[in-house]
Design an enzyme around this catalytic site. Sequence first.
Site, PDB file in Angstrom:
ATOM      1  N   THR A  16       0.820  -1.218   0.000  1.00 46.81           N
ATOM      2  CA  THR A  16       0.000   0.000   0.000  1.00 46.81           C
ATOM      3  C   THR A  16       0.849   1.261   0.000  1.00 46.81           C
ATOM      4  O   THR A  16       0.467   2.272  -0.591  1.00 46.81           O
ATOM      5  CB  THR A  16      -0.940  -0.037   1.231  1.00 46.81           C
ATOM      6  OG1 THR A  16      -1.819  -1.140   1.055  1.00 46.81           O
ATOM      7  CG2 THR A  16      -1.763   1.226   1.365  1.00 46.81           C
ATOM      8  N   SER A  18       1.665  -7.374  -0.902  1.00 46.77           N
ATOM      9  CA  SER A  18       2.366  -8.378  -0.094  1.00 46.77           C
ATOM     10  C   SER A  18       1.699  -9.754  -0.048  1.00 46.77           C
ATOM     11  O   SER A  18       2.366 -10.742   0.252  1.00 46.77           O
ATOM     12  CB  SER A  18       2.671  -7.842   1.304  1.00 46.77           C
ATOM     13  OG  SER A  18       1.555  -7.836   2.133  1.00 46.77           O
ATOM     14  N   THR A  55       1.754  -4.449   4.187  1.00 47.59           N
ATOM     15  CA  THR A  55       1.656  -4.770   5.616  1.00 47.59           C
ATOM     16  C   THR A  55       1.059  -6.159   5.881  1.00 47.59           C
ATOM     17  O   THR A  55       1.243  -6.698   6.967  1.00 47.59           O
ATOM     18  CB  THR A  55       0.810  -3.713   6.358  1.00 47.59           C
ATOM     19  OG1 THR A  55      -0.493  -3.679   5.792  1.00 47.59           O
ATOM     20  CG2 THR A  55       1.462  -2.351   6.293  1.00 47.59           C
ATOM     21  N   ASP A  56       0.351  -6.723   4.880  1.00 49.67           N
ATOM     22  CA  ASP A  56      -0.324  -8.009   5.149  1.00 49.67           C
ATOM     23  C   ASP A  56       0.658  -9.118   5.545  1.00 49.67           C
ATOM     24  O   ASP A  56       0.377  -9.911   6.441  1.00 49.67           O
ATOM     25  CB  ASP A  56      -1.128  -8.459   3.923  1.00 49.67           C
ATOM     26  CG  ASP A  56      -2.350  -7.588   3.666  1.00 49.67           C
ATOM     27  OD1 ASP A  56      -2.679  -6.747   4.520  1.00 49.67           O
ATOM     28  OD2 ASP A  56      -2.985  -7.753   2.603  1.00 49.67           O
TER      29      ASP A  56
HETATM   30  N1  ASP Z   1      -2.861  -5.404   1.066  1.00 50.41           N
HETATM   31  C1  ASP Z   1      -1.741  -4.523   1.226  1.00 50.41           C
HETATM   32  C2  ASP Z   1      -0.459  -5.302   1.079  1.00 50.41           C
HETATM   33  O1  ASP Z   1      -0.109  -6.005   1.995  1.00 50.41           O
HETATM   34  C3  ASP Z   1      -1.816  -3.907   2.571  1.00 50.41           C
HETATM   35  C4  ASP Z   1      -0.721  -2.930   2.885  1.00 50.41           C
HETATM   36  O2  ASP Z   1       0.323  -2.837   2.275  1.00 50.41           O
HETATM   37  O3  ASP Z   1      -0.909  -2.215   3.867  1.00 50.41           O
HETATM   38  O4  ASP Z   1       0.208  -5.207   0.087  1.00 50.41           O
END
Ligand code: ASP
Length: 323
Positions: A12, A55, A88-89
């Site tokens: 993200t 991710s 973050t995932d």
């Molecule tokens: N879905 C996103 C990812 O993990 C969430 C993020 O980056 O915060 O790529």
Amino acid sequence: MKKILLIHTGGTISMMEDKETGAVRPPEHNPLIHTTSALHSIADIFVEELFHLPSPHITTIEMLSLRDRIDQAVLNEGIEGVVITHGTDTLEETAFFLDLTIKHDIPVVVTGAMRSSNELGADGPYNLISSVRVAANDNAKDKGVLVVLNDEIHTAKNVTKTHTSNIATFQSPQYGPIGIVNKRGVSFHHTPISRDTYEIKMITKNVPLLKAYAGMDDSLLSALDTLQIDGLVIEALGQGNLPPRTLPMLKKLIAKNIPIVLVSRCFNGFVQDIYEYEGGGKQLKGLGMILSNGLNGQKARLKLLVALEVTSDCHKLQEMFYR
Ligand code: ASP
């Protein structure tokens, strides 16, 4: 000034919101590449985009490429700190994998964002600057891989994503952050007392992760038995107990020398051999299951994948999971 390598991998933090539909997706070009000018007053920054992936698309293949890139940067290019941007995932998984497989003591910091680059209150640029400040700080050396978001410094070993959307999502249950970042500086208030690292070249094994639930039987375990697994991690109940109907298949898998690591589906505490009833932790340990030291399921899975590249001896594996 310190030589810091900034590696973008996607997530993200590198995405943009479509103002008409509200959908968030990776644009063709990473918007972070242009926001790095503010970082040059903190360190000598070398920027690379290794991947441009959400991710959930990250696998151990990308994790190993990152490890290899960092090794090369430290050994051949005089890099003194590394910052990685990541979705973050699965951020905690990549961070922990690097923690297990990087031998160097330079700061390695993983960061991300909960809001994409053009959203109101985007947290990415601030997290990125905080991370570079941590990576350039001498006290960040020899603390294992660190995760920096929202003014907090966490260890890769203990941190986990706890909220689907809140910017304070990264927490270290039971332990808390080991340091903070504020406008005046970076300060650490805890130091990890130990860290285990493993020298591996590849990941060749297949280790799934199962979550236990009330009334669970052995049908999922029977299905796994047909999949040629090399190990298994189970998020068990409470202090490390399982419903009795799982036992016949668990015994069968153990008889085939498949290491089974138990963690708890509680996000605080360790699993222990306390309960002596059918399916209780005492019985499970007696059957040869490996009790883990408080890692969550997704991290225990990575640790078993890494550990199985080093040994398949269940006693040695148990030792590794006590650390
Ligand atoms: N879905 C996103 C990812 O993990 C969430 C993020 O980056 O915060 O790529």
